[in-house]
Design a protein around this motif. Structure first.
Motif, PDB file in Angstrom:
ATOM      1  N   LEU A  11       0.779  -1.167   0.205  1.00 34.45           N
ATOM      2  CA  LEU A  11       0.053   0.088  -0.020  1.00 34.45           C
ATOM      3  C   LEU A  11       0.890   1.188  -0.063  1.00 34.45           C
ATOM      4  O   LEU A  11       0.629   2.241  -0.572  1.00 34.45           O
ATOM      5  CB  LEU A  11      -0.953  -0.013   1.140  1.00 34.45           C
ATOM      6  N   GLU A  12       1.785   1.268   0.738  1.00 34.17           N
ATOM      7  CA  GLU A  12       2.813   2.467   0.831  1.00 34.17           C
ATOM      8  C   GLU A  12       3.326   2.677  -0.533  1.00 34.17           C
ATOM      9  O   GLU A  12       3.653   3.823  -1.136  1.00 34.17           O
ATOM     10  CB  GLU A  12       3.998   2.285   1.701  1.00 34.17           C
ATOM     11  N   GLN A  14       2.022   1.536  -3.624  1.00 31.47           N
ATOM     12  CA  GLN A  14       1.013   2.225  -4.400  1.00 31.47           C
ATOM     13  C   GLN A  14       0.710   3.864  -4.184  1.00 31.47           C
ATOM     14  O   GLN A  14       0.644   4.570  -5.242  1.00 31.47           O
ATOM     15  CB  GLN A  14      -0.161   1.264  -4.211  1.00 31.47           C
ATOM     16  N   SER A  15       0.692   4.003  -2.873  1.00 31.78           N
ATOM     17  CA  SER A  15       0.661   5.493  -2.712  1.00 31.78           C
ATOM     18  C   SER A  15       1.742   6.133  -3.287  1.00 31.78           C
ATOM     19  O   SER A  15       1.266   7.426  -3.605  1.00 31.78           O
ATOM     20  CB  SER A  15       0.416   5.730  -1.257  1.00 31.78           C
ATOM     21  N   MET A  16       2.843   5.790  -2.842  1.00 28.53           N
ATOM     22  CA  MET A  16       4.121   6.652  -3.312  1.00 28.53           C
ATOM     23  C   MET A  16       3.836   6.743  -5.020  1.00 28.53           C
ATOM     24  O   MET A  16       4.216   7.871  -5.683  1.00 28.53           O
ATOM     25  CB  MET A  16       5.406   6.074  -3.155  1.00 28.53           C
ATOM     26  N   LEU A  17       3.584   5.597  -5.643  1.00 23.16           N
ATOM     27  CA  LEU A  17       3.446   5.665  -7.159  1.00 23.16           C
ATOM     28  C   LEU A  17       2.354   6.933  -7.575  1.00 23.16           C
ATOM     29  O   LEU A  17       2.648   7.501  -8.700  1.00 23.16           O
ATOM     30  CB  LEU A  17       3.383   4.320  -7.753  1.00 23.16           C
ATOM     31  N   GLU A  18       1.335   6.819  -7.000  1.00 21.69           N
ATOM     32  CA  GLU A  18       0.285   7.678  -7.087  1.00 21.69           C
ATOM     33  C   GLU A  18       0.532   8.866  -6.891  1.00 21.69           C
ATOM     34  O   GLU A  18       0.430   9.992  -7.829  1.00 21.69           O
ATOM     35  CB  GLU A  18      -1.210   7.254  -6.277  1.00 21.69           C
ATOM     36  N   MET A  31      -5.600   6.936  -3.525  1.00 25.39           N
ATOM     37  CA  MET A  31      -5.384   6.546  -2.066  1.00 25.39           C
ATOM     38  C   MET A  31      -5.497   7.778  -1.316  1.00 25.39           C
ATOM     39  O   MET A  31      -4.963   8.740  -1.625  1.00 25.39           O
ATOM     40  CB  MET A  31      -4.281   5.727  -1.835  1.00 25.39           C
ATOM     41  N   LEU A  32      -6.294   7.919  -0.257  1.00 28.18           N
ATOM     42  CA  LEU A  32      -6.302   8.776   0.599  1.00 28.18           C
ATOM     43  C   LEU A  32      -5.548   8.485   2.139  1.00 28.18           C
ATOM     44  O   LEU A  32      -6.096   8.826   3.083  1.00 28.18           O
ATOM     45  CB  LEU A  32      -7.776   9.425   1.088  1.00 28.18           C
ATOM     46  N   ALA A  33      -4.546   7.658   1.936  1.00 26.38           N
ATOM     47  CA  ALA A  33      -4.049   7.087   3.218  1.00 26.38           C
ATOM     48  C   ALA A  33      -3.418   8.166   3.786  1.00 26.38           C
ATOM     49  O   ALA A  33      -2.693   9.151   3.391  1.00 26.38           O
ATOM     50  CB  ALA A  33      -3.059   5.839   2.668  1.00 26.38           C
ATOM     51  N   ILE A  34      -3.089   7.801   5.272  1.00 25.17           N
ATOM     52  CA  ILE A  34      -2.180   8.683   6.254  1.00 25.17           C
ATOM     53  C   ILE A  34      -1.065   8.601   5.754  1.00 25.17           C
ATOM     54  O   ILE A  34      -0.438   7.563   5.145  1.00 25.17           O
ATOM     55  CB  ILE A  34      -2.420   8.534   7.655  1.00 25.17           C
ATOM     56  N   SER A  61      -8.139   2.812   1.982  1.00 23.35           N
ATOM     57  CA  SER A  61      -7.634   1.543   1.250  1.00 23.35           C
ATOM     58  C   SER A  61      -7.307   0.471   2.638  1.00 23.35           C
ATOM     59  O   SER A  61      -7.077  -0.524   2.333  1.00 23.35           O
ATOM     60  CB  SER A  61      -6.303   1.827   0.574  1.00 23.35           C
ATOM     61  N   GLY A  62      -7.655   0.998   3.782  1.00 21.83           N
ATOM     62  CA  GLY A  62      -7.247   0.367   4.877  1.00 21.83           C
ATOM     63  C   GLY A  62      -5.918   0.163   5.401  1.00 21.83           C
ATOM     64  O   GLY A  62      -5.671  -0.354   6.398  1.00 21.83           O
TER      65      GLY A  62
END
Length: 84
Positions: A11-12, A14-18, A31-34, A61-62
């Motif tokens: 998930l980290e 994926q978030s970085m790539l986005e 993703m709207l992850a912290i 994304s959990g």
């Protein structure tokens, strides 16, 4: 079965790539992850206070949910997270 840490790493990434726009994801599906730093802060806090129950308001994304679960498993066999 994948470990919590394996899923968090994915998930980290994926978030970085986005965020770097290396992968093309529409803004409403992004993703709207912290941040990892915020997640580690919450993880440490939850371990120290020996949290057993959490009420989480909102979820993307959990990612944060997995950090919360990992922290609670340090002190409890059956933690509970309620997400609204």
């Amino acid at each position: 079965m994948m470990s919590i840490h394996t899923v968090l790493a994915r998930l980290e990434r994926q978030s970085m790539l986005e965020k770097m726009r290396i992968v093309n994801v529409s803004s409403e599906k992004r993703m709207l992850a912290i941040t990892p730093q915020t997640a580690r802060f919450y993880h440490d806090l939850l371990v120290r206070i020996k949290a057993k129950n959490i009420l989480e308001l909102g979820m993307s994304s959990g990612y944060s949910t997995l950090y919360f679960l990992d922290a609670m498993l340090y002190n409890h066999k059956n933690p509970r997270i309620i997400t609204l």
